[in-house]
Motif scaffolding. Sequence first.
Motif, short mmCIF file in Angstrom:
data_model
loop_
_atom_site.label_atom_id
_atom_site.label_comp_id
_atom_site.label_asym_id
_atom_site.label_seq_id
_atom_site.Cartn_x
_atom_site.Cartn_y
_atom_site.Cartn_z
N UNK A 190 0.81 -1.28 0.11
CA UNK A 190 0.01 0.11 -0.10
C UNK A 190 0.79 1.15 -0.12
N UNK A 191 1.83 1.19 0.78
CA UNK A 191 2.82 2.54 0.75
C UNK A 191 3.60 2.52 -0.74
N UNK A 192 3.88 1.34 -1.08
CA UNK A 192 4.61 1.58 -2.42
C UNK A 192 3.74 2.03 -3.60
N UNK A 193 2.47 1.59 -3.34
CA UNK A 193 1.26 2.15 -4.27
C UNK A 193 1.23 3.51 -4.10
N UNK A 194 1.11 3.96 -2.84
CA UNK A 194 0.82 5.24 -2.71
C UNK A 194 1.83 6.29 -3.22
N UNK A 195 3.20 5.53 -2.94
CA UNK A 195 4.42 6.39 -3.37
C UNK A 195 4.25 6.43 -5.05
N UNK A 196 4.03 5.30 -5.60
CA UNK A 196 3.88 5.28 -6.94
C UNK A 196 2.64 6.40 -7.62
N UNK A 197 1.71 5.91 -6.90
CA UNK A 197 0.58 6.91 -7.17
C UNK A 197 1.01 8.44 -7.05
N UNK A 198 1.39 8.78 -5.98
CA UNK A 198 1.95 10.13 -5.78
C UNK A 198 3.06 10.59 -6.91
#
Length: 179
Positions: free
Chosen positions: A153-161
């Motif tokens: 989830x953190x990596x997805x948020x970072x990717x999305x960010x």
Amino acid sequence: MQKLRHTSKRLNLRLLCSALLLVLFVCCSSMALAASQVDISQPEPTISVPLSDWNKLKERLMIADASIENSTKSLKQADSLTVTQATELKELRVINSERAKALTELREINEKQGQELAKASNKITEQEQSLTLASNSLDELKNEIKNNRRTEQRLRRQRDTWAAGGVIGFLIGAAGAIR
């Protein structure tokens, strides 16, 4: 207990009557022996006894004979009872022996069952330890899965960010290029 007292009294009475008969027999035997030693040519001596005394003596002798006969019957009954009790005692010994064998067999079975219960208890303990290890491993796996999901989830948020930042940067760059 009362039968035993009654039997004891009868036995004492029989013994007394037997002793009286024995004394009477000894007296008669000694008289017969003395009479046989006396010359046969002599007339046999006689005793004169009044008729009332003779009747009393005769009555007492009949009572003694009846008592001896009763004692003999009681003794025969006691003998048959003794034989019966001996037979029953033998039977009880056989039964007791059989029960002792059965008890020994039951003890052996009990020991075997005890050993098997101990084995089963050891296996249950081993299975508990295995289950505890499996439960601990499962808990660790759950925690790792939670951590992995959080990381994803953190990596997805970072990717999305980054993606959103890139799109915004592209839009700003495109807007700056258009201007």
